[in-house]
Design a protein around this motif. Sequence first.
Motif, PDB file in Angstrom:
ATOM      1  N   THR A 109       0.515  -1.145   0.202  1.00  0.00           N
ATOM      2  CA  THR A 109       0.005   0.062   0.007  1.00  0.00           C
ATOM      3  C   THR A 109       0.588   1.358  -0.147  1.00  0.00           C
ATOM      4  O   THR A 109       2.275   1.450   0.398  1.00  0.00           O
ATOM      5  N   ASP A 110       0.051   2.184  -0.646  1.00  0.00           N
ATOM      6  CA  ASP A 110       0.818   3.047  -0.010  1.00  0.00           C
ATOM      7  C   ASP A 110       1.201   3.661   1.459  1.00  0.00           C
ATOM      8  O   ASP A 110       0.142   3.368   1.924  1.00  0.00           O
ATOM      9  N   PRO A 111       2.163   4.533   1.739  1.00  0.00           N
ATOM     10  CA  PRO A 111       1.547   4.910   3.003  1.00  0.00           C
ATOM     11  C   PRO A 111       0.912   6.063   4.153  1.00  0.00           C
ATOM     12  O   PRO A 111       0.531   6.667   2.898  1.00  0.00           O
ATOM     13  N   MET A 112       0.488   6.274   4.584  1.00  0.00           N
ATOM     14  CA  MET A 112      -0.743   6.482   5.148  1.00  0.00           C
ATOM     15  C   MET A 112       0.488   7.948   5.547  1.00  0.00           C
ATOM     16  O   MET A 112       1.229   7.821   6.459  1.00  0.00           O
ATOM     17  N   ARG A 113      -0.636   8.972   5.568  1.00  0.00           N
ATOM     18  CA  ARG A 113       0.532  10.242   5.987  1.00  0.00           C
ATOM     19  C   ARG A 113      -0.534  11.227   6.832  1.00  0.00           C
ATOM     20  O   ARG A 113      -1.658  11.625   6.329  1.00  0.00           O
ATOM     21  N   PRO A 114      -0.435  10.561   8.145  1.00  0.00           N
ATOM     22  CA  PRO A 114      -1.378  12.374   9.084  1.00  0.00           C
ATOM     23  C   PRO A 114      -1.589  12.867   8.464  1.00  0.00           C
ATOM     24  O   PRO A 114       0.432  13.597   8.585  1.00  0.00           O
ATOM     25  N   ASP A 115      -1.910  14.149   8.794  1.00  0.00           N
ATOM     26  CA  ASP A 115      -2.054  15.622   9.064  1.00  0.00           C
ATOM     27  C   ASP A 115      -1.670  15.580  10.719  1.00  0.00           C
ATOM     28  O   ASP A 115      -2.209  15.635  11.277  1.00  0.00           O
ATOM     29  N   PRO A 116      -0.905  16.132  10.762  1.00  0.00           N
ATOM     30  CA  PRO A 116      -0.315  16.499  12.349  1.00  0.00           C
ATOM     31  C   PRO A 116      -1.693  17.754  13.075  1.00  0.00           C
ATOM     32  O   PRO A 116      -1.223  16.997  14.539  1.00  0.00           O
ATOM     33  N   GLU A 117      -1.972  18.524  12.435  1.00  0.00           N
ATOM     34  CA  GLU A 117      -2.896  19.110  13.314  1.00  0.00           C
ATOM     35  C   GLU A 117      -3.905  18.258  13.450  1.00  0.00           C
ATOM     36  O   GLU A 117      -4.460  18.139  14.699  1.00  0.00           O
ATOM     37  N   ALA A 118      -4.424  17.545  12.712  1.00  0.00           N
ATOM     38  CA  ALA A 118      -5.995  16.408  13.091  1.00  0.00           C
ATOM     39  C   ALA A 118      -5.631  15.000  13.881  1.00  0.00           C
ATOM     40  O   ALA A 118      -6.089  15.208  14.762  1.00  0.00           O
ATOM     41  N   VAL A 119      -4.216  14.904  13.519  1.00  0.00           N
ATOM     42  CA  VAL A 119      -3.484  14.215  14.595  1.00  0.00           C
ATOM     43  C   VAL A 119      -3.919  14.646  16.393  1.00  0.00           C
ATOM     44  O   VAL A 119      -4.567  14.060  17.010  1.00  0.00           O
ATOM     45  N   GLN A 120      -3.160  15.441  16.625  1.00  0.00           N
ATOM     46  CA  GLN A 120      -3.638  16.541  18.016  1.00  0.00           C
ATOM     47  C   GLN A 120      -5.043  16.681  18.251  1.00  0.00           C
ATOM     48  O   GLN A 120      -5.710  16.543  19.349  1.00  0.00           O
ATOM     49  N   LYS A 121      -5.355  17.227  17.513  1.00  0.00           N
ATOM     50  CA  LYS A 121      -7.521  17.351  17.625  1.00  0.00           C
ATOM     51  C   LYS A 121      -7.872  15.962  17.763  1.00  0.00           C
ATOM     52  O   LYS A 121      -8.669  15.610  18.900  1.00  0.00           O
ATOM     53  N   ILE A 122      -7.126  14.339  17.395  1.00  0.00           N
ATOM     54  CA  ILE A 122      -7.850  13.431  17.668  1.00  0.00           C
ATOM     55  C   ILE A 122      -7.672  13.503  19.272  1.00  0.00           C
ATOM     56  O   ILE A 122      -8.329  12.897  20.206  1.00  0.00           O
ATOM     57  N   ARG A 123      -6.454  12.886  19.481  1.00  0.00           N
ATOM     58  CA  ARG A 123      -5.883  12.893  20.886  1.00  0.00           C
ATOM     59  C   ARG A 123      -6.103  14.051  21.388  1.00  0.00           C
ATOM     60  O   ARG A 123      -6.463  13.269  23.125  1.00  0.00           O
ATOM     61  N   ALA A 124      -6.074  15.168  21.945  1.00  0.00           N
ATOM     62  CA  ALA A 124      -6.898  15.810  22.556  1.00  0.00           C
ATOM     63  C   ALA A 124      -8.449  15.650  22.746  1.00  0.00           C
ATOM     64  O   ALA A 124      -9.060  15.985  23.975  1.00  0.00           O
ATOM     65  N   ARG A 125      -9.423  15.318  21.943  1.00  0.00           N
ATOM     66  CA  ARG A 125     -10.715  14.341  21.799  1.00  0.00           C
ATOM     67  C   ARG A 125     -10.544  13.656  23.367  1.00  0.00           C
ATOM     68  O   ARG A 125     -11.858  13.337  23.861  1.00  0.00           O
ATOM     69  N   TYR A 126      -9.223  12.987  23.158  1.00  0.00           N
ATOM     70  CA  TYR A 126      -9.511  11.517  24.338  1.00  0.00           C
ATOM     71  C   TYR A 126      -8.769  12.407  25.435  1.00  0.00           C
ATOM     72  O   TYR A 126      -8.204  10.579  26.171  1.00  0.00           O
ATOM     73  N   GLY A 127      -8.382  12.983  25.681  1.00  0.00           N
ATOM     74  CA  GLY A 127      -7.850  12.826  26.913  1.00  0.00           C
ATOM     75  C   GLY A 127      -6.104  12.820  27.049  1.00  0.00           C
ATOM     76  O   GLY A 127      -5.801  12.849  27.948  1.00  0.00           O
ATOM     77  N   ASN A 128      -5.725  12.451  25.800  1.00  0.00           N
ATOM     78  CA  ASN A 128      -4.158  12.585  25.719  1.00  0.00           C
ATOM     79  C   ASN A 128      -3.986  10.979  26.015  1.00  0.00           C
ATOM     80  O   ASN A 128      -3.169  10.686  26.273  1.00  0.00           O
ATOM     81  N   ARG A 129      -5.135   9.656  25.688  1.00  0.00           N
ATOM     82  CA  ARG A 129      -4.928   9.292  26.915  1.00  0.00           C
ATOM     83  C   ARG A 129      -3.936   8.242  26.252  1.00  0.00           C
ATOM     84  O   ARG A 129      -4.133   8.537  24.774  1.00  0.00           O
ATOM     85  N   LYS A 130      -3.941   7.023  26.184  1.00  0.00           N
ATOM     86  CA  LYS A 130      -3.234   5.822  25.045  1.00  0.00           C
ATOM     87  C   LYS A 130      -4.165   5.261  23.984  1.00  0.00           C
ATOM     88  O   LYS A 130      -4.846   4.758  24.771  1.00  0.00           O
ATOM     89  N   ILE A 131      -4.385   5.503  23.005  1.00  0.00           N
ATOM     90  CA  ILE A 131      -5.320   5.502  22.100  1.00  0.00           C
ATOM     91  C   ILE A 131      -4.410   3.679  21.433  1.00  0.00           C
ATOM     92  O   ILE A 131      -3.639   4.034  21.038  1.00  0.00           O
ATOM     93  N   VAL A 132      -5.617   2.498  21.774  1.00  0.00           N
ATOM     94  CA  VAL A 132      -5.416   1.575  20.510  1.00  0.00           C
ATOM     95  C   VAL A 132      -7.091   1.812  19.335  1.00  0.00           C
ATOM     96  O   VAL A 132      -8.165   1.578  19.845  1.00  0.00           O
ATOM     97  N   PHE A 133      -6.058   1.697  18.164  1.00  0.00           N
ATOM     98  CA  PHE A 133      -7.182   1.367  17.403  1.00  0.00           C
ATOM     99  C   PHE A 133      -7.184   0.575  16.883  1.00  0.00           C
ATOM    100  O   PHE A 133      -6.506   0.251  16.187  1.00  0.00           O
ATOM    101  N   SER A 134      -8.812   0.145  15.971  1.00  0.00           N
ATOM    102  CA  SER A 134      -8.746  -1.009  14.937  1.00  0.00           C
ATOM    103  C   SER A 134      -9.356  -0.250  14.088  1.00  0.00           C
ATOM    104  O   SER A 134     -10.524   0.464  14.292  1.00  0.00           O
ATOM    105  N   LEU A 135      -9.342  -1.080  12.824  1.00  0.00           N
ATOM    106  CA  LEU A 135     -10.914  -0.194  11.754  1.00  0.00           C
ATOM    107  C   LEU A 135     -11.180  -1.938  10.979  1.00  0.00           C
ATOM    108  O   LEU A 135     -10.045  -3.432  11.363  1.00  0.00           O
ATOM    109  N   GLY A 136     -12.257  -2.069  10.571  1.00  0.00           N
ATOM    110  CA  GLY A 136     -12.926  -3.235  10.009  1.00  0.00           C
ATOM    111  C   GLY A 136     -14.668  -3.363   9.835  1.00  0.00           C
ATOM    112  O   GLY A 136     -14.756  -2.074  10.496  1.00  0.00           O
ATOM    113  N   ARG A 137     -15.093  -4.465   9.384  1.00  0.00           N
ATOM    114  CA  ARG A 137     -16.718  -3.970   9.104  1.00  0.00           C
ATOM    115  C   ARG A 137     -16.907  -5.141  10.955  1.00  0.00           C
ATOM    116  O   ARG A 137     -15.890  -5.730  10.812  1.00  0.00           O
TER     117      ARG A 137
END
Length: 372
Positions: A173-201
């Motif tokens: 695959t092409d590498p994922m290219r996160p937007d630094p500003e969006a990353v910070q917003k997501i982390r701030a939304r969850y109080g900078n907790r440790k985030i476990v992410f999963s994805l799928g149907r």
Amino acid sequence: MKNPKVLQLGKFYPILGGVEKVAYDLMIGLSEQNVDCDMMCAAATGSGGIIPVNEHARIICCRSWFKAASTMISPVMIRTLRKTCGTYHVIHVHHPDPMAGLALFLSNYRGRVILHWHSDIQKQRFLLKFYKPLQSWLLRRADLIVGTSPAYLDGSPSLRKVRAKTVCLPIGTDPMRPDPEAVQKIRARYGNRKIVFSLGRLVPYKGFRHLVAAARYLNDDYVVLIGGSGPLRESLEKEIDNLGLQGRVELLGRIANEELPSYYGACDVFCLSSVQKTEAFGIVQIEAMSCGKPVVATRIPRSGVSWVNAHGESGLNVTPGNPQELARAIETIMEDEAAYRRYASGARERYNTLFSKKRMIENCLKLYRYEK
């Protein structure tokens, strides 16, 4: 043959899953190398038609009658392939797709066939009895059979008699290219907790109920985010409520393509909790690895999932369906800073070495150009 004309054959358009994405990415990548490469598939919606992509590629989308047993029924594909197959040097068939196999069988095509064995047929066991003669013909007809991992090639009962003409071509695959500003917003939304992410149907074989249950064994410093839609959403929401995990597990629904890289960038660990061999590879793992994220996955027998995520290198693999082991593996990676850096570095290195789209395209082109 320096520049063969190639047809990717099979599945649906618009893209609905991993098999279609691989076919589409091959078409795009090869055409960018000035190789003529079309993609013929069934229309998931609408009447279909020809969609120009660039000067070397087009999507030939064939009108479908209806969908049955996860297969689009498209007599138009049979007629279209029969008319045009003689213009291609290589037809690259993506399995499982009975419609594509039938179209090739009836096409009278005499050129080179590459069969991409993405997975065995797992769900439609009864219907497999009727499809098996065509599948056997396809295995005999193929000049080369491509698997996505050595583990799956070794473990597939359907491929035992044809192992001599199999070769491994890992998905890239092409590498994922996160937007630094969006990353910070997501982390701030969850109080900078440790985030476990999963994805799928949200379907049974993805094992999300075990990931939800794993949150019980993680402390409040963690939040589990699950992206994707599907029929199990309601039952998973009830499970979250019943276990008192509100605020500790969140179902995000479908994540827009433009937002997805930033969720990979924001997470600390990616988790693939699948429990059945239907999960043959797990493209989401390599997307996470491209961002340098350690992976916790499962050791599904005869699947390629635990080969993609090298245990002790890019992450850890655990017993399928075991929430406590999932939680323990997440903590093992997260609670030791030196270990985390080692897994993160290993994940990025494994992606760069094995799973880049550039590498997949280069190796696929070598297969097309090879002559016995």
